[in-house]
Scaffold this motif. Structure first.
Motif, PDB file in Angstrom:
ATOM      1  N   ASP A   1       0.820  -1.222   0.000  1.00 33.90           N
ATOM      2  CA  ASP A   1       0.000   0.000   0.000  1.00 33.90           C
ATOM      3  C   ASP A   1       0.851   1.269   0.000  1.00 33.90           C
ATOM      4  OD1 ASP A   1      -2.428  -1.348   0.074  1.00 33.90           O
ATOM      5  OD2 ASP A   1      -2.466  -1.416   2.272  1.00 33.90           O
ATOM      6  N   SER A   2       2.168   1.119   0.079  1.00 38.10           N
ATOM      7  CA  SER A   2       3.020   2.289   0.313  1.00 38.10           C
ATOM      8  C   SER A   2       3.597   2.876  -0.980  1.00 38.10           C
ATOM      9  CB  SER A   2       4.151   1.922   1.278  1.00 38.10           C
ATOM     10  OG  SER A   2       4.785   3.089   1.721  1.00 38.10           O
ATOM     11  N   TRP A   3       2.727   3.085  -1.968  1.00 40.15           N
ATOM     12  CA  TRP A   3       3.154   3.790  -3.186  1.00 40.15           C
ATOM     13  C   TRP A   3       2.009   4.642  -3.699  1.00 40.15           C
ATOM     14  CZ3 TRP A   3       1.271   2.111  -8.253  1.00 40.15           C
ATOM     15  CH2 TRP A   3       0.520   0.939  -8.235  1.00 40.15           C
ATOM     16  N   ILE A   4       2.365   5.653  -4.450  1.00 41.61           N
ATOM     17  CA  ILE A   4       1.373   6.617  -4.915  1.00 41.61           C
ATOM     18  C   ILE A   4       1.715   7.024  -6.347  1.00 41.61           C
ATOM     19  CG2 ILE A   4       2.618   8.621  -3.935  1.00 41.61           C
ATOM     20  CD1 ILE A   4      -0.216   9.740  -3.181  1.00 41.61           C
ATOM     21  N   VAL A   5       0.671   7.251  -7.133  1.00 43.23           N
ATOM     22  CA  VAL A   5       0.830   7.650  -8.534  1.00 43.23           C
ATOM     23  C   VAL A   5       0.598   9.151  -8.639  1.00 43.23           C
ATOM     24  CG1 VAL A   5      -0.092   7.383 -10.876  1.00 43.23           C
ATOM     25  CG2 VAL A   5      -0.018   5.418  -9.327  1.00 43.23           C
ATOM     26  N   ALA A   6       1.555   9.880  -9.187  1.00 43.31           N
ATOM     27  CA  ALA A   6       1.387  11.323  -9.371  1.00 43.31           C
ATOM     28  C   ALA A   6       0.718  11.601 -10.710  1.00 43.31           C
ATOM     29  CB  ALA A   6       2.744  12.016  -9.319  1.00 43.31           C
TER      30      ALA A   6
ATOM     31  N   LYS B   1      -3.184  -2.287  -9.032  1.00 37.15           N
ATOM     32  CA  LYS B   1      -3.734  -2.072  -7.678  1.00 37.15           C
ATOM     33  C   LYS B   1      -4.988  -1.204  -7.813  1.00 37.15           C
ATOM     34  CE  LYS B   1      -2.205  -0.821  -3.009  1.00 37.15           C
ATOM     35  NZ  LYS B   1      -3.341  -0.021  -2.533  1.00 37.15           N
ATOM     36  N   PRO B   2      -6.169  -1.811  -7.842  1.00 33.09           N
ATOM     37  CA  PRO B   2      -7.391  -1.029  -8.091  1.00 33.09           C
ATOM     38  C   PRO B   2      -7.618   0.106  -7.108  1.00 33.09           C
ATOM     39  CG  PRO B   2      -7.827  -3.380  -8.314  1.00 33.09           C
ATOM     40  CD  PRO B   2      -6.431  -3.256  -7.761  1.00 33.09           C
ATOM     41  N   ASP B   3      -7.160  -0.036  -5.852  1.00 35.55           N
ATOM     42  CA  ASP B   3      -7.385   1.009  -4.854  1.00 35.55           C
ATOM     43  C   ASP B   3      -6.132   1.862  -4.641  1.00 35.55           C
ATOM     44  OD1 ASP B   3      -5.890  -0.947  -3.650  1.00 35.55           O
ATOM     45  OD2 ASP B   3      -6.963  -0.874  -1.733  1.00 35.55           O
ATOM     46  N   VAL B   4      -5.401   2.064  -5.703  1.00 35.27           N
ATOM     47  CA  VAL B   4      -4.157   2.835  -5.621  1.00 35.27           C
ATOM     48  C   VAL B   4      -4.433   4.282  -5.200  1.00 35.27           C
ATOM     49  CG1 VAL B   4      -4.160   3.625  -8.038  1.00 35.27           C
ATOM     50  CG2 VAL B   4      -1.976   3.203  -6.864  1.00 35.27           C
ATOM     51  N   ASP B   5      -3.455   4.899  -4.535  1.00 36.68           N
ATOM     52  CA  ASP B   5      -3.531   6.324  -4.199  1.00 36.68           C
ATOM     53  C   ASP B   5      -3.018   7.144  -5.391  1.00 36.68           C
ATOM     54  OD1 ASP B   5      -4.410   5.617  -1.708  1.00 36.68           O
ATOM     55  OD2 ASP B   5      -2.589   6.206  -0.642  1.00 36.68           O
ATOM     56  N   VAL B   6      -3.707   8.242  -5.681  1.00 34.17           N
ATOM     57  CA  VAL B   6      -3.322   9.123  -6.793  1.00 34.17           C
ATOM     58  C   VAL B   6      -3.085  10.528  -6.245  1.00 34.17           C
ATOM     59  CG1 VAL B   6      -4.071  10.182  -8.963  1.00 34.17           C
ATOM     60  CG2 VAL B   6      -4.581   7.763  -8.500  1.00 34.17           C
ATOM     61  N   LEU B   7      -1.890  11.029  -6.477  1.00 33.55           N
ATOM     62  CA  LEU B   7      -1.490  12.332  -5.951  1.00 33.55           C
ATOM     63  C   LEU B   7      -1.780  13.439  -6.963  1.00 33.55           C
ATOM     64  CD1 LEU B   7       0.148  14.316  -4.153  1.00 33.55           C
ATOM     65  CD2 LEU B   7       2.211  13.401  -5.205  1.00 33.55           C
TER      66      LEU B   7
ATOM     67  N   LEU C   1     -10.061   3.907  -6.445  1.00 31.36           N
ATOM     68  CA  LEU C   1      -8.822   4.616  -6.105  1.00 31.36           C
ATOM     69  C   LEU C   1      -9.116   5.787  -5.162  1.00 31.36           C
ATOM     70  CD1 LEU C   1      -8.938   7.448  -7.805  1.00 31.36           C
ATOM     71  CD2 LEU C   1      -7.945   6.088  -9.633  1.00 31.36           C
ATOM     72  N   THR C   2      -8.061   6.309  -4.560  1.00 30.69           N
ATOM     73  CA  THR C   2      -8.166   7.457  -3.659  1.00 30.69           C
ATOM     74  C   THR C   2      -7.363   8.617  -4.241  1.00 30.69           C
ATOM     75  OG1 THR C   2      -8.341   6.029  -1.717  1.00 30.69           O
ATOM     76  CG2 THR C   2      -7.680   8.313  -1.325  1.00 30.69           C
ATOM     77  N   ILE C   3      -8.026   9.756  -4.460  1.00 26.41           N
ATOM     78  CA  ILE C   3      -7.307  10.955  -4.879  1.00 26.41           C
ATOM     79  C   ILE C   3      -6.761  11.640  -3.626  1.00 26.41           C
ATOM     80  CG2 ILE C   3      -7.452  13.209  -6.019  1.00 26.41           C
ATOM     81  CD1 ILE C   3      -8.207  11.310  -8.096  1.00 26.41           C
TER      82      ILE C   3
ATOM     83  N   PRO D   1       4.427  20.756  -0.846  1.00 28.47           N
ATOM     84  CA  PRO D   1       3.318  19.802  -0.667  1.00 28.47           C
ATOM     85  C   PRO D   1       3.643  18.406  -1.198  1.00 28.47           C
ATOM     86  CG  PRO D   1       2.503  21.902  -1.502  1.00 28.47           C
ATOM     87  CD  PRO D   1       3.995  21.975  -1.563  1.00 28.47           C
ATOM     88  N   LEU D   2       4.409  18.344  -2.288  1.00 31.47           N
ATOM     89  CA  LEU D   2       4.807  17.031  -2.817  1.00 31.47           C
ATOM     90  C   LEU D   2       5.675  16.297  -1.805  1.00 31.47           C
ATOM     91  CD1 LEU D   2       5.091  15.077  -5.377  1.00 31.47           C
ATOM     92  CD2 LEU D   2       7.311  16.190  -5.659  1.00 31.47           C
ATOM     93  N   GLN D   3       6.685  16.985  -1.302  1.00 36.05           N
ATOM     94  CA  GLN D   3       7.612  16.331  -0.375  1.00 36.05           C
ATOM     95  C   GLN D   3       6.897  15.877   0.898  1.00 36.05           C
ATOM     96  OE1 GLN D   3      10.626  19.423  -0.166  1.00 36.05           O
ATOM     97  NE2 GLN D   3      11.836  18.434  -1.765  1.00 36.05           N
ATOM     98  N   ARG D   4       5.958  16.708   1.359  1.00 33.06           N
ATOM     99  CA  ARG D   4       5.204  16.350   2.564  1.00 33.06           C
ATOM    100  C   ARG D   4       4.389  15.078   2.327  1.00 33.06           C
ATOM    101  NH1 ARG D   4       3.287  21.618   4.327  1.00 33.06           N
ATOM    102  NH2 ARG D   4       1.769  21.496   2.666  1.00 33.06           N
ATOM    103  N   THR D   5       3.828  14.958   1.144  1.00 33.89           N
ATOM    104  CA  THR D   5       3.010  13.785   0.837  1.00 33.89           C
ATOM    105  C   THR D   5       3.881  12.550   0.614  1.00 33.89           C
ATOM    106  OG1 THR D   5       1.398  15.243  -0.199  1.00 33.89           O
ATOM    107  CG2 THR D   5       1.221  12.893  -0.710  1.00 33.89           C
ATOM    108  N   LEU D   6       4.961  12.711  -0.133  1.00 34.76           N
ATOM    109  CA  LEU D   6       5.812  11.560  -0.439  1.00 34.76           C
ATOM    110  C   LEU D   6       6.459  10.970   0.812  1.00 34.76           C
ATOM    111  CD1 LEU D   6       7.605  12.540  -3.779  1.00 34.76           C
ATOM    112  CD2 LEU D   6       5.493  11.235  -3.432  1.00 34.76           C
ATOM    113  N   ALA D   7       6.624  11.775   1.856  1.00 36.48           N
ATOM    114  CA  ALA D   7       7.245  11.286   3.089  1.00 36.48           C
ATOM    115  C   ALA D   7       6.453  10.125   3.706  1.00 36.48           C
ATOM    116  CB  ALA D   7       7.368  12.423   4.093  1.00 36.48           C
ATOM    117  N   LYS D   8       5.189   9.967   3.272  1.00 34.44           N
ATOM    118  CA  LYS D   8       4.342   8.899   3.840  1.00 34.44           C
ATOM    119  C   LYS D   8       4.440   7.605   3.037  1.00 34.44           C
ATOM    120  CE  LYS D   8       1.101  12.525   5.111  1.00 34.44           C
ATOM    121  NZ  LYS D   8       0.000  13.306   4.551  1.00 34.44           N
ATOM    122  N   TYR D   9       5.226   7.589   1.971  1.00 35.58           N
ATOM    123  CA  TYR D   9       5.261   6.431   1.063  1.00 35.58           C
ATOM    124  C   TYR D   9       6.694   5.935   0.857  1.00 35.58           C
ATOM    125  CZ  TYR D   9       0.484   7.815  -0.084  1.00 35.58           C
ATOM    126  OH  TYR D   9      -0.847   8.128  -0.008  1.00 35.58           O
ATOM    127  N   ASP D  10       6.766   4.691   0.334  1.00 36.28           N
ATOM    128  CA  ASP D  10       8.068   4.101  -0.016  1.00 36.28           C
ATOM    129  C   ASP D  10       8.420   4.323  -1.481  1.00 36.28           C
ATOM    130  OD1 ASP D  10       8.377   3.141   2.544  1.00 36.28           O
ATOM    131  OD2 ASP D  10       7.704   1.106   2.068  1.00 36.28           O
TER     132      ASP D  10
END
Ligand code: SF4
Length: 233
Positions: free
Chosen positions: A38-43, A59-65, A90-92, A128-137
């Motif tokens: 779960d620790s990845w996000i698509v920009a 991953k159907p429920d992928v996070d989208v940044l 998915l989650t925006i 804002p990008l860096q703050r968000t990416l800090a939560k992912y691998d």
């Protein structure tokens, strides 16, 4: 994140940069889902949903940044909302700056994007990008080598030193023909501004139509020396 985890991720990126150097987009995304859970996000800048359409197959429920700078075209916000409807699992993740546009105008003076676009991008995109990416691998981007000369050597997988996580560029090697063919074959959502000649869409004050015979990103900060937001530096 502990240093140990950072070092583990760096090793993963370095190995994958070799092993996946010629990987297809589907292979790169399947590896990403397998490796990071779960620790990845698509920009996405919501120019189109090609990368998102590929990612939800892994991953159907992928996070989208989405970097919600406050300066987007209405069509871009509309595309973001359409993506949420077409891919309901998915989650925006809307990454917000610390200030609204009005608050930034009050603090910095109006039209900072004209006077100091690097600072404006830092405040409204990079932080804002860096703050968000800090939560992912790992994060996944739609950067392609044909976008601009500055992107000609984009790898499929790399270590993102500045942000401290793995960066995956699944469609880095795609030509414009492959990209447009995927949109046509899969009926993928596209921002309506693309058909009007906006070939690289960012914030409204800093986006113009690409000139004939120039690369797609030529309409970004046109007439100014700036060519990149600082997101991929
Ligand atoms: Fe500001 Fe323009 Fe950068 Fe958007 S693209 S954050 S308006 S300088």
């Amino acid at each position: 994140m502990t240093t140990t985890r950072t070092e583990q991720l760096r090793v993963i990126a370095e190995q994958a940069s070799v092993e996946l150097a010629e990987a297809s987009a589907e292979e790169a995304l399947a590896w990403t889902a397998r490796t990071f859970g779960d620790s990845w996000i698509v920009a996405s800048n919501m120019q189109d949903a090609v990368l998102i359409d590929l990612a939800v197959k892994a991953k159907p429920d992928v996070d989208v940044l989405f970097l919600e700078t406050g300066y987007h075209f209405a069509e871009t916000i509309g595309t973001r909302d359409a993506v949420a409807t077409v891919y309901p699992e998915l989650t925006i993740v809307n990454a917000l700056p610390d200030t609204t546009v009005a608050e930034q105008d009050a603090a910095e003076g109006p039209r900072l994007y004209e006077r100091d676009p690097d600072r404006c991008c830092a405040l409204r995109k990079v932080i804002p990008l860096q703050r968000t990416l800090a939560k992912y691998d790992a994060w996944v981007t739609g950067v392609r080598r044909v976008d601009a000369p500055t992107r000609a050597n984009t790898p499929i997988v790399t270590w993102d030193e500045r942000n401290g996580l793995v960066k995956v560029n699944p469609i880095a090697a795609w030509s414009d023909e492959e990209f447009n063919g995927y949109i046509a074959d899969h009926g993928v959502l596209e921002n309506p501004l693309v058909s009007e000649g906006y070939l690289s869409i960012g914030c409204a004050p800093c986006t113009a139509k690409a000139l004939p015979g120039t690369d797609a990103r030529s309409g970004r900060w046109a007439g100014r020396s700036k060519t990149e937001c600082g997101l991929h530096g």
